[in-house]
Design a protein around this motif. Structure first.
Motif, short mmCIF file in Angstrom:
data_model
loop_
_atom_site.label_atom_id
_atom_site.label_comp_id
_atom_site.label_asym_id
_atom_site.label_seq_id
_atom_site.Cartn_x
_atom_site.Cartn_y
_atom_site.Cartn_z
N ARG A 281 9.33 7.31 -6.95
CA ARG A 281 10.00 7.66 -5.47
C ARG A 281 9.98 6.26 -4.93
O ARG A 281 8.98 5.65 -4.44
CB ARG A 281 8.86 8.35 -4.64
N TRP A 282 11.33 5.67 -4.57
CA TRP A 282 11.35 4.42 -4.38
C TRP A 282 12.23 4.67 -2.98
O TRP A 282 12.99 5.18 -2.91
CB TRP A 282 12.20 3.58 -5.13
N SER A 283 11.72 3.73 -1.79
CA SER A 283 12.29 3.51 -0.74
C SER A 283 12.30 2.18 -0.12
O SER A 283 11.15 1.55 -0.59
CB SER A 283 12.15 4.43 0.54
N ALA A 284 13.38 1.41 0.42
CA ALA A 284 12.94 0.13 1.08
C ALA A 284 11.87 0.06 1.92
O ALA A 284 11.62 0.80 2.89
CB ALA A 284 14.42 -0.53 1.70
N LEU A 285 10.87 -0.94 1.87
CA LEU A 285 9.88 -0.91 2.33
C LEU A 285 9.69 -2.27 3.29
O LEU A 285 8.75 -2.44 4.23
CB LEU A 285 8.50 -0.67 1.67
N ALA A 286 10.73 -3.23 3.21
CA ALA A 286 10.78 -4.65 3.83
C ALA A 286 12.35 -4.64 3.60
O ALA A 286 13.00 -4.39 2.81
CB ALA A 286 9.83 -5.47 3.00
N LYS A 287 12.54 -5.71 4.51
CA LYS A 287 13.88 -6.36 4.57
C LYS A 287 13.68 -7.79 4.05
O LYS A 287 12.58 -8.39 3.55
CB LYS A 287 14.33 -6.64 5.96
N THR B 271 0.72 -1.14 0.16
CA THR B 271 0.07 -0.01 -0.01
C THR B 271 1.04 1.17 -0.13
O THR B 271 0.58 2.15 -0.61
CB THR B 271 -0.96 0.12 1.27
N SER B 272 2.05 1.32 0.92
CA SER B 272 2.90 2.38 0.82
C SER B 272 3.53 2.69 -0.39
O SER B 272 3.77 3.76 -1.00
CB SER B 272 3.91 2.31 1.90
N TYR B 273 3.86 1.32 -1.06
CA TYR B 273 4.44 1.47 -2.49
C TYR B 273 3.40 2.11 -3.43
O TYR B 273 3.73 2.98 -4.26
CB TYR B 273 4.65 0.13 -2.95
N LYS B 274 2.46 1.64 -3.33
CA LYS B 274 1.16 2.41 -4.40
C LYS B 274 1.13 3.80 -4.09
O LYS B 274 0.98 4.44 -5.23
CB LYS B 274 -0.06 1.46 -4.36
#
Length: 142
Positions: free
Chosen positions: A91-97, A60-63
């Motif tokens: 706009r990309w940022s790591a959202l999971a490990k 959801t954050s990615y979307k």
């Protein structure tokens, strides 16, 4: 009136009494072992469900940031590393490990976009303990 002193007797357990006690202990240990085994399997399923919910939140954050979910080709890896495939996120940022993409049975958590079980959405799922798709032990966002 004479008082006779009785000599204290030392009572010992009989073999039968000791066998009964050992049988009871064995039954208790066996019951605990069965209960612990059931709890472990349940814990893995609960952990998988929680991982799937966390991945849904990350998707959801990615979307929100990119106006679209990752494509089937980009997969859940788009939450860990920036996708090289189109459409590239604005706009990309790591959202999971990386370990968030592995279920407790050591397999990658699956992703389908568009989803088979969530028409018009996406599927995030684990194949469960048996590792086979479309079985009763599958865990997903459906």
């Amino acid at each position: 009136m004479k008082h006779t002193r009785s000599i204290p007797r030392h009572h010992a357990f009989t073999l039968l009494e000791m066998m009964v006690v050992l049988l009871i202990i064995a039954l208790i240990i066996g019951s605990v072992a069965v209960m612990v085994q059931g709890i472990e399997g349940n814990a893995q399923s609960v952990t998988t469900g929680a991982k799937i919910k966390a991945l849904e939140t990350a998707l959801t954050s990615y979307k929100i940031a990119n106006l679209t979910y990752p494509t089937q080709q980009q997969g859940l890896e788009a939450l860990v590393t920036m996708p090289a495939a189109e459409p590239r996120p604005r706009r990309w940022s790591a959202l999971a490990k990386p370990d968030a993409l592995i279920d407790p049975w050591g397999r990658k958590i699956g992703y389908r976009n568009p989803g088979k079980r969530n028409a018009g959405g996406y599927d995030v799922f684990s194949l469960g303990p048996d590792g086979l798709e479309n079985t009763e032990d599958d865990i997903g966002n459906w």
